[in-house]
Design a protein around this motif. Structure first.
Motif, short mmCIF file in Angstrom:
data_model
loop_
_atom_site.label_atom_id
_atom_site.label_comp_id
_atom_site.label_asym_id
_atom_site.label_seq_id
_atom_site.Cartn_x
_atom_site.Cartn_y
_atom_site.Cartn_z
N GLU A 34 0.84 -1.21 0.00
CA GLU A 34 0.00 0.00 0.00
C GLU A 34 0.87 1.26 0.00
OE1 GLU A 34 -3.11 0.23 -0.42
OE2 GLU A 34 -3.72 -1.88 -0.21
N LYS A 35 2.02 1.19 0.64
CA LYS A 35 2.93 2.33 0.64
C LYS A 35 3.36 2.67 -0.77
CE LYS A 35 7.38 3.93 2.46
NZ LYS A 35 8.56 3.58 3.30
N ARG A 38 0.60 4.33 -2.79
CA ARG A 38 0.38 5.76 -2.52
C ARG A 38 1.35 6.64 -3.30
NH1 ARG A 38 -0.56 3.59 2.67
NH2 ARG A 38 1.59 4.00 3.35
N SER A 39 2.45 6.06 -3.81
CA SER A 39 3.40 6.86 -4.58
C SER A 39 2.92 7.11 -6.01
CB SER A 39 4.77 6.16 -4.62
OG SER A 39 4.72 5.01 -5.45
N ILE A 40 1.87 6.41 -6.40
CA ILE A 40 1.32 6.59 -7.75
C ILE A 40 0.06 7.44 -7.64
CG2 ILE A 40 0.47 5.42 -9.82
CD1 ILE A 40 2.05 2.96 -8.95
N GLN A 41 0.23 8.72 -7.73
CA GLN A 41 -0.87 9.66 -7.52
C GLN A 41 -1.46 10.09 -8.86
OE1 GLN A 41 0.71 12.79 -5.08
NE2 GLN A 41 1.16 11.44 -3.36
N ASN A 42 -2.13 9.15 -9.50
CA ASN A 42 -2.75 9.43 -10.79
C ASN A 42 -4.05 8.64 -10.87
OD1 ASN A 42 -3.54 9.59 -13.47
ND2 ASN A 42 -1.45 9.68 -14.23
N PRO A 43 -5.19 9.30 -10.82
CA PRO A 43 -6.48 8.59 -10.82
C PRO A 43 -6.74 7.81 -12.11
CG PRO A 43 -6.80 10.96 -11.10
CD PRO A 43 -5.37 10.76 -10.74
N LYS A 327 10.33 13.35 -2.28
CA LYS A 327 9.21 12.44 -2.46
C LYS A 327 8.92 12.30 -3.94
CE LYS A 327 7.06 13.45 1.99
NZ LYS A 327 5.84 13.88 2.69
N SER A 329 6.21 10.82 -6.99
CA SER A 329 4.89 10.32 -7.33
C SER A 329 4.77 10.26 -8.84
CB SER A 329 3.79 11.23 -6.77
OG SER A 329 3.85 12.51 -7.35
N ALA A 331 2.72 10.82 -12.05
CA ALA A 331 1.59 11.58 -12.53
C ALA A 331 1.65 11.65 -14.05
CB ALA A 331 1.59 12.98 -11.94
#
Length: 332
Positions: A34-35, A38-43, A327, A329, A331
């Motif tokens: 799950e951690k 959370r690094s993949i912040q793209n809906p 950090k 992510s 996107a």
């Protein structure tokens, strides 16, 4: 196309996935926690948490998929013989079987030139069994076995793999480069041995280029390609140039035997604390082994042209881009 990317929170996927999204592909991203999710912040990206070492865990991940980038692999492990066999080799077989179960044939798999054994003359992307020498570390051995397994599946018409043998991947967001920069700036880094072993570098942007070309080319099906820049270098040249760009003193050398002692302690501590070691003896072996890659076939058949043909062009991006990034992510 609907694409499955395993190891989606890794360094290469961090660069690859946005490029795939920009090309209009739909992405299913497989991560192990799950951690990492959370690094993949793209809906727009479908995220699946699964373990490639467990066939039941990944069941259904290849459903309705057109092609797979299998990037999931381990490096920092306490027991390379056992852990790399389980994750890198058996995990690859599990993902391949999942693809076969759902009729997915296109499978892009990153390997590296050391599967042919240590060598200094630039090698053509021949089959592993045709190599004059053999892998000298578990990381290369299990990549070789993966290659052989995928090629056998191709011979039986069950699979359409493309194997990309990547040089040593570097770039501004790569974890290893960040660690190397940090140690060099603090004056803590030492070159293992004389640093005269040769390797073929490749900028991560050019890795992404190679992967996109492989995905979009029918010629790539069932083929092996080298993906690297145009000029193999000695390791100490790479480190010295990085130190010069950082404007700090060039690191000195220490005997490889000392690195092996430190690697032994690191692996022992990792077992006791159930953490990932910073280094292990397998990493010492393959990082101090020479290999060089000939990319003529990749250029002629796929149109590959490195944006960073030498480290003189590519290493400055590791200094000037994304400074202070803490950090990450993914996107679009």
């Amino acid at each position: 196309m609907k694409l499955l990317v395993t190891g989606a929170a890794g360094d290469i996927a961090f660069q690859l996935i946005p490029s795939l999204v920009r090309q209009g592909h739909s992405i299913r991203a497989l991560v192990r926690s799950e951690k990492e999710a959370r690094s993949i912040q793209n809906p727009a990206i479908e995220i699946v948490v699964a373990d490639i070492t467990n066939p039941q865990s990944i069941s259904g991940t290849a459903a309705d998929v057109d092609a797979v980038f299998h990037l999931a692999a381990a490096l920092f492990v306490a027991d390379p013989e056992e852990d790399l066999r389980k994750i890198n080799y058996e995990g690859t077989i599990n993902v391949a079987n999942e693809c076969i179960a759902h009729g997915v044939k296109r499978f892009i798999f990153p390997s590296f030139p050391l599967v042919l054994g240590p060598h200094t003359a630039p090698s053509q992307p021949i089959n592993p069994e045709d190599a004059a020498t053999q892998p000298n570390c578990f990381h290369a051995l299990y990549k070789k076995l993966c290659e052989q397994h995928l090629l056998v599946l191709a011979e039986h018409g069950k699979f359409s793999p493309t194997i990309l043998r990547l040089g040593t991947v570097y770039g501004p967001d790569m974890r290893l480069i960040k660690a190397l920069k940090s140690f060099i700036k603090q004056g803590l880094y030492r070159i293992p041995g004389d640093g005269n072993y040769v390797f073929s570098p490749v900028h991560v942007d050019d890795v992404v280029q190679g992967m996109l070309l492989a995905l979009n080319s029918e010629k790539a099906i069932g083929q092996i390609y080298n993906v690297a820049d145009d000029m193999p270098v000695r390791y100490k040249e790479f480190v010295f140039m990085l130190a010069d760009l950082l404007q700090v003193p060039r690191p000195q050398s220490v005997p490889i035997a000392l690195y092996r002692v430190l690697a032994g302690f690191a692996a022992l501590w990792a077992r006791l604390t159930n953490t990932a070691p910073l280094i292990n003896n397998d990493m010492v072996t393959f990082s101090t082994s020479s290999f060089a890659a000939d990319t003529t076939k990749t250029k002629n058949e796929l149109g590959f042209k490195p944006n960073y043909p030498t480290i003189a062009k590519g290493l400055p991006t590791c200094i000037n881009r994304h400074q202070g990034l803490e950090k990450r992510s993914i996107a679009a």
